[in-house]
Design a protein around this motif. Structure first.
Motif, mmCIF file in Angstrom:
data_model
loop_
_atom_site.group_PDB
_atom_site.id
_atom_site.type_symbol
_atom_site.label_atom_id
_atom_site.label_comp_id
_atom_site.label_asym_id
_atom_site.label_seq_id
_atom_site.Cartn_x
_atom_site.Cartn_y
_atom_site.Cartn_z
ATOM 1 N N ILE A 88 -5.527 31.911 8.782
ATOM 2 C CA ILE A 88 -5.358 33.364 8.829
ATOM 3 C C ILE A 88 -4.943 33.809 10.223
ATOM 4 O O ILE A 88 -4.048 34.638 10.392
ATOM 5 N N VAL A 89 -5.577 33.247 11.253
ATOM 6 C CA VAL A 89 -5.218 33.592 12.632
ATOM 7 C C VAL A 89 -3.765 33.211 12.902
ATOM 8 O O VAL A 89 -3.017 33.992 13.508
ATOM 9 N N PHE A 91 -1.352 32.989 10.721
ATOM 10 C CA PHE A 91 -0.513 33.927 9.975
ATOM 11 C C PHE A 91 -0.412 35.262 10.700
ATOM 12 O O PHE A 91 0.677 35.830 10.827
ATOM 13 N N VAL A 92 -1.512 35.764 11.202
ATOM 14 C CA VAL A 92 -1.510 37.044 11.926
ATOM 15 C C VAL A 92 -0.677 36.931 13.198
ATOM 16 O O VAL A 92 0.124 37.817 13.498
ATOM 17 N N ALA A 95 2.877 36.931 12.280
ATOM 18 C CA ALA A 95 3.301 38.234 11.773
ATOM 19 C C ALA A 95 3.526 39.244 12.904
ATOM 20 O O ALA A 95 4.432 40.066 12.823
ATOM 21 N N VAL A 96 2.723 39.181 13.951
ATOM 22 C CA VAL A 96 2.887 40.123 15.057
ATOM 23 C C VAL A 96 3.895 39.622 16.078
ATOM 24 O O VAL A 96 4.183 40.324 17.049
#
Length: 115
Positions: A88-89, A91-92, A95-96
Motif C-alpha cells: 500500500i505504501v 502504491f501511494v 500515485a503521488v
C-alpha cells in the motif's frame, strides 16, 4: 501488484494453518507434542520473543517445541501484516509521483521486487 502481495500473504497464512491442520489434525497441542519428540533438530527461538514464551524454552522439550511453533506463527503473522502494508505504501508513493528512482529518500518504504 497490491493484489498479488495481499494474496501472497494470505497464502502464507493459509499454508501455516494447513500445516497445523495436517500435522496435528487441527490441534495445536498435537503439533507441539510432535515437535517435542524432535527438539534436537530445532533451532532455539529468537531472544526478542522471550516475553511470549511461557514456560521458557529451556524448561522442557515441550516448552521448546511450543516456543518454536509460536515463533513460526508470530513471524508468519508479521509477514501477513507487513507485506500488504508495504504494498500500500508503495502504491501511494507511486500515485503521488515520488517514483522508484535510486536517489529517492523514501525508497526504503517500497515493497521489495524480486522480478
Amino acid at each position: 501488484a497490491i493484489l498479488k502481495d495481499f494474496y501472497e500473504s494470505y497464502v502464507i497464512y493459509q499454508f501455516l494453518s494447513f500445516l497445523i491442520a495436517v500435522l496435528g489434525r487441527g490441534d495445536r497441542n498435537a503439533v507441539v507434542r510432535s515437535l517435542a519428540r524432535h527438539t534436537d533438530h530445532l533451532k532455539r527461538p529468537y531472544k526478542c520473543l522471550n516475553c511470549l514464551f511461557h514456560p521458557h524454552p529451556e524448561e522442557s522439550d515441550e516448552a521448546m517445541a511450543n516456543a518454536v511453533l509460536l515463533e513460526c506463527q508470530v513471524l508468519a503473522m508479521q509477514f501477513v501484516f507487513f507485506r500488504p502494508a508495504t504494498a500500500i505504501v508503495s502504491f501511494v508513493f507511486e500515485a503521488v509521483g515520488t517514483g522508484d528512482n535510486g536517489d529517492n529518500k523514501w525508497a526504503y518504504f517500497y515493497s521489495p521486487r524480486f522480478f
